[in-house]
Write a protein that holds these residues in place. Structure first.
Motif, PDB file in Angstrom:
ATOM      1  N   LEU A   1      -9.365  92.471  97.088  1.00 57.86           N
ATOM      2  CA  LEU A   1      -8.694  93.753  97.311  1.00 57.86           C
ATOM      3  C   LEU A   1      -7.824  93.607  98.553  1.00 57.86           C
ATOM      4  O   LEU A   1      -8.347  93.474  99.661  1.00 57.86           O
ATOM      5  CB  LEU A   1      -9.717  94.870  97.523  1.00 57.86           C
ATOM      6  CG  LEU A   1     -10.770  95.045  96.438  1.00 57.86           C
ATOM      7  CD1 LEU A   1     -11.687  96.227  96.773  1.00 57.86           C
ATOM      8  CD2 LEU A   1     -10.105  95.263  95.085  1.00 57.86           C
ATOM      9  N   ASP A   2      -6.501  93.631  98.345  1.00 55.84           N
ATOM     10  CA  ASP A   2      -5.553  93.402  99.431  1.00 55.84           C
ATOM     11  C   ASP A   2      -5.314  94.681 100.227  1.00 55.84           C
ATOM     12  O   ASP A   2      -5.448  95.782  99.686  1.00 55.84           O
ATOM     13  CB  ASP A   2      -4.228  92.909  98.832  1.00 55.84           C
ATOM     14  CG  ASP A   2      -3.390  92.122  99.821  1.00 55.84           C
ATOM     15  OD1 ASP A   2      -3.814  91.951 100.972  1.00 55.84           O
ATOM     16  OD2 ASP A   2      -2.301  91.673  99.414  1.00 55.84           O
ATOM     17  N   ASP A   3      -4.928  94.539 101.484  1.00 65.79           N
ATOM     18  CA  ASP A   3      -4.563  95.673 102.350  1.00 65.79           C
ATOM     19  C   ASP A   3      -5.658  96.742 102.341  1.00 65.79           C
ATOM     20  O   ASP A   3      -5.366  97.946 102.349  1.00 65.79           O
ATOM     21  CB  ASP A   3      -3.234  96.315 101.904  1.00 65.79           C
ATOM     22  CG  ASP A   3      -2.097  95.308 101.815  1.00 65.79           C
ATOM     23  OD1 ASP A   3      -2.178  94.274 102.506  1.00 65.79           O
ATOM     24  OD2 ASP A   3      -1.142  95.556 101.075  1.00 65.79           O
TER      25      ASP A   3
ATOM     26  N   VAL B   1      -7.115  86.120  92.929  1.00 67.11           N
ATOM     27  CA  VAL B   1      -6.020  87.030  92.633  1.00 67.11           C
ATOM     28  C   VAL B   1      -6.125  88.220  93.587  1.00 67.11           C
ATOM     29  O   VAL B   1      -7.165  88.865  93.660  1.00 67.11           O
ATOM     30  CB  VAL B   1      -6.130  87.458  91.150  1.00 67.11           C
ATOM     31  CG1 VAL B   1      -5.399  88.748  90.898  1.00 67.11           C
ATOM     32  CG2 VAL B   1      -5.610  86.363  90.234  1.00 67.11           C
ATOM     33  N   GLU B   2      -5.058  88.470  94.358  1.00 67.24           N
ATOM     34  CA  GLU B   2      -5.058  89.600  95.303  1.00 67.24           C
ATOM     35  C   GLU B   2      -4.356  90.798  94.675  1.00 67.24           C
ATOM     36  O   GLU B   2      -3.211  90.693  94.253  1.00 67.24           O
ATOM     37  CB  GLU B   2      -4.327  89.224  96.607  1.00 67.24           C
ATOM     38  CG  GLU B   2      -5.026  88.141  97.385  1.00 67.24           C
ATOM     39  CD  GLU B   2      -4.482  87.976  98.815  1.00 67.24           C
ATOM     40  OE1 GLU B   2      -3.640  88.788  99.239  1.00 67.24           O
ATOM     41  OE2 GLU B   2      -4.918  87.027  99.482  1.00 67.24           O
ATOM     42  N   ILE B   3      -5.064  91.909  94.641  1.00 71.45           N
ATOM     43  CA  ILE B   3      -4.447  93.118  94.097  1.00 71.45           C
ATOM     44  C   ILE B   3      -4.534  94.251  95.118  1.00 71.45           C
ATOM     45  O   ILE B   3      -5.433  94.281  95.957  1.00 71.45           O
ATOM     46  CB  ILE B   3      -5.117  93.549  92.775  1.00 71.45           C
ATOM     47  CG1 ILE B   3      -6.626  93.631  92.963  1.00 71.45           C
ATOM     48  CG2 ILE B   3      -4.788  92.590  91.657  1.00 71.45           C
ATOM     49  CD1 ILE B   3      -7.340  94.222  91.793  1.00 71.45           C
TER      50      ILE B   3
ATOM     51  N   VAL C   1      -3.367  84.414  95.453  1.00 72.59           N
ATOM     52  CA  VAL C   1      -2.034  84.737  94.942  1.00 72.59           C
ATOM     53  C   VAL C   1      -1.933  86.247  94.787  1.00 72.59           C
ATOM     54  O   VAL C   1      -2.843  86.883  94.252  1.00 72.59           O
ATOM     55  CB  VAL C   1      -1.831  84.045  93.565  1.00 72.59           C
ATOM     56  CG1 VAL C   1      -0.510  84.462  92.945  1.00 72.59           C
ATOM     57  CG2 VAL C   1      -1.900  82.532  93.709  1.00 72.59           C
ATOM     58  N   ASN C   2      -0.823  86.814  95.256  1.00 77.29           N
ATOM     59  CA  ASN C   2      -0.607  88.253  95.102  1.00 77.29           C
ATOM     60  C   ASN C   2      -0.161  88.569  93.682  1.00 77.29           C
ATOM     61  O   ASN C   2       0.748  87.930  93.155  1.00 77.29           O
ATOM     62  CB  ASN C   2       0.481  88.718  96.081  1.00 77.29           C
ATOM     63  CG  ASN C   2       0.041  88.552  97.520  1.00 77.29           C
ATOM     64  OD1 ASN C   2      -0.776  89.320  98.016  1.00 77.29           O
ATOM     65  ND2 ASN C   2       0.548  87.515  98.186  1.00 77.29           N
ATOM     66  N   VAL C   3      -0.821  89.535  93.087  1.00 75.84           N
ATOM     67  CA  VAL C   3      -0.441  89.973  91.744  1.00 75.84           C
ATOM     68  C   VAL C   3      -0.110  91.462  91.823  1.00 75.84           C
ATOM     69  O   VAL C   3      -0.931  92.271  92.250  1.00 75.84           O
ATOM     70  CB  VAL C   3      -1.571  89.698  90.736  1.00 75.84           C
ATOM     71  CG1 VAL C   3      -1.282  90.360  89.397  1.00 75.84           C
ATOM     72  CG2 VAL C   3      -1.745  88.196  90.547  1.00 75.84           C
TER      73      VAL C   3
ATOM     74  N   ALA D   1      -5.925  79.404 101.559  1.00 74.88           N
ATOM     75  CA  ALA D   1      -4.535  79.720 101.902  1.00 74.88           C
ATOM     76  C   ALA D   1      -4.047  80.832 101.000  1.00 74.88           C
ATOM     77  O   ALA D   1      -4.506  80.965  99.859  1.00 74.88           O
ATOM     78  CB  ALA D   1      -3.652  78.483 101.735  1.00 74.88           C
ATOM     79  N   GLU D   2      -3.123  81.632 101.519  1.00 76.88           N
ATOM     80  CA  GLU D   2      -2.465  82.633 100.679  1.00 76.88           C
ATOM     81  C   GLU D   2      -1.073  82.132 100.328  1.00 76.88           C
ATOM     82  O   GLU D   2      -0.322  81.687 101.198  1.00 76.88           O
ATOM     83  CB  GLU D   2      -2.364  83.984 101.410  1.00 76.88           C
ATOM     84  CG  GLU D   2      -1.662  85.042 100.551  1.00 76.88           C
ATOM     85  CD  GLU D   2      -1.692  86.453 101.142  1.00 76.88           C
ATOM     86  OE1 GLU D   2      -2.254  86.647 102.246  1.00 76.88           O
ATOM     87  OE2 GLU D   2      -1.129  87.357 100.490  1.00 76.88           O
ATOM     88  N   ALA D   3      -0.750  82.203  99.040  1.00 77.83           N
ATOM     89  CA  ALA D   3       0.582  81.826  98.564  1.00 77.83           C
ATOM     90  C   ALA D   3       1.524  83.001  98.794  1.00 77.83           C
ATOM     91  O   ALA D   3       1.230  84.123  98.382  1.00 77.83           O
ATOM     92  CB  ALA D   3       0.520  81.479  97.073  1.00 77.83           C
TER      93      ALA D   3
HETATM   94 CA    CA Z   1      -1.818  89.542 100.040  1.00 76.80          CA
END
Ligand code: CA
Ligand code: C2E
Ligand code: CA
Length: 277
Positions: free
Chosen positions: A176-178, A146-148, A113-115, A57-59
């Motif tokens: 690695l997000d997006d 950890v999503e960066i 979790v997005n950081v 899951a993504e917070a």
């Molecule tokens: Ca994200």
């Protein structure tokens, strides 16, 4: 304004500044109260593409106003980053994520979790994370991701790579997000010790009807596989796109097709369906 003075403030800018000041004071107020009330952390499922079953899951943080309205992150994350309030906010999100990981350990592998770049640049980020993990010795740190975003690499004075290595040394995974939306995605892939690539929804939405998108995804999947990284396709809304991703052997998917972000109790109910009456 007369003489050699110039008017540089348009009404538009005035409105923007006023909005930013309002956002900041809302944020300070939210952070001064009961954070679980004022800054609830919601969860969106990430599923195995092959089975559609929840793997993680993504917070995703929300803000509850004193009037009881729920605001999305677009209303307060930018102000949080500018003011540095993202640091206490981000720590709160990490804490909630860890609590839910322990609570849902029978039902999902990981929570991500997005950081934000600002958080990552903070000298205290890694020690804070280490303390949080030390306080929960029963938690396998690899269950935390950890999503960066790529912007973390740009214009930062700290050695981001070194910081990411320190995070990895704690056993925490990095995503690695997006992915694909920045200007240097290959540099990113080369220089960052990441475990997961989150393929941006602009490549995913409509993929089944667009052979060019399918080719790009196929190439990223191949690249990720050879670098030993997993892939999450974001923004899956259409069953046809899901089927196409399955055909391409994409490991996991996230999107409204599988579930929107939900408050923890509602999310948990989707993990444990009520028995038939
Ligand atoms: Ca994200
Ligand atoms: P993100 O990290 O890319 O998160 C995914 C966003 O896409 C979420 O929006 C999610 O609700 C939305 N989404 C998921 N599936 C679909 C879909 O199928 N279709 C469409 N159209 N959208 C989908 P949300 O919750 O509004 O969050 C927006 C952004 O705010 C996030 O983008 C992330 O960058 C940021 N954010 C959220 N929570 C946090 C946080 O705790 N800390 C930080 N630093 N940033 C956060
Ligand atoms: Ca994303």
């Amino acid at each position: 304004g007369g003489g050699n003075r110039m008017q540089i403030f348009s009404d538009d800018m005035r409105v923007k500044v006023r909005e930013r000041i309002a956002a900041e004071s809302r944020l300070r107020e939210a952070l001064s109260g009961d954070l679980t009330e004022s800054l609830p952390v919601w969860f969106q499922p990430i599923v195995s593409a092959a089975t559609g079953l929840v793997v993680g899951a993504e917070a995703l943080v929300r803000m509850r106003t004193p009037q009881g309205d729920i605001l999305g992150p677009g209303h307060f994350i930018p102000a949080a980053e500018e003011t540095g309030l993202i640091v206490p906010l981000g720590e709160h999100v990490l804490r909630r994520a860890v609590i839910r990981l322990l609570e849902w350990s029978d039902h999902l592998e990981y929570v991500s979790v997005n950081v934000s770049p600002r958080q990552l640049a903070e000298p205290d980020f890694v020690p804070t994370l280490a303390n949080l993990l030390a306080a929960h010795p029963s938690l396998d740190p690899s269950r935390l991701v950890v999503e960066i975003t790529e912007t973390a690499l740009l214009g930062s004075s700290v050695d981001v790579r070194e910081r990411l290595e320190a995070i990895k040394n704690l056993g925490v995974r990095i995503a690695l997000d997006d992915f694909g939306t920045g200007y240097s995605s290959l540099t990113w892939l080369q220089s960052v010790p990441a475990d997961v690539v989150k393929l941006d929804r602009s490549f995913v939405a409509g993929l089944s009807a667009d052979p060019r998108k399918a080719s790009i995804i196929q190439a990223v999947l191949w690249l990720a596989r050879s670098l030993n990284m997993s892939v999450v396709a974001e923004g899956v809304e259409d069953p046809a796109d899901w089927h196409a991703l399955r055909e391409l052997d994409c490991p996991s998917c996230q999107g409204y097709l599988f579930g929107k972000p939900l408050p923890p109790a509602e999310f948990a109910a989707t993990l444990q369906p009520q028995p038939e009456p």
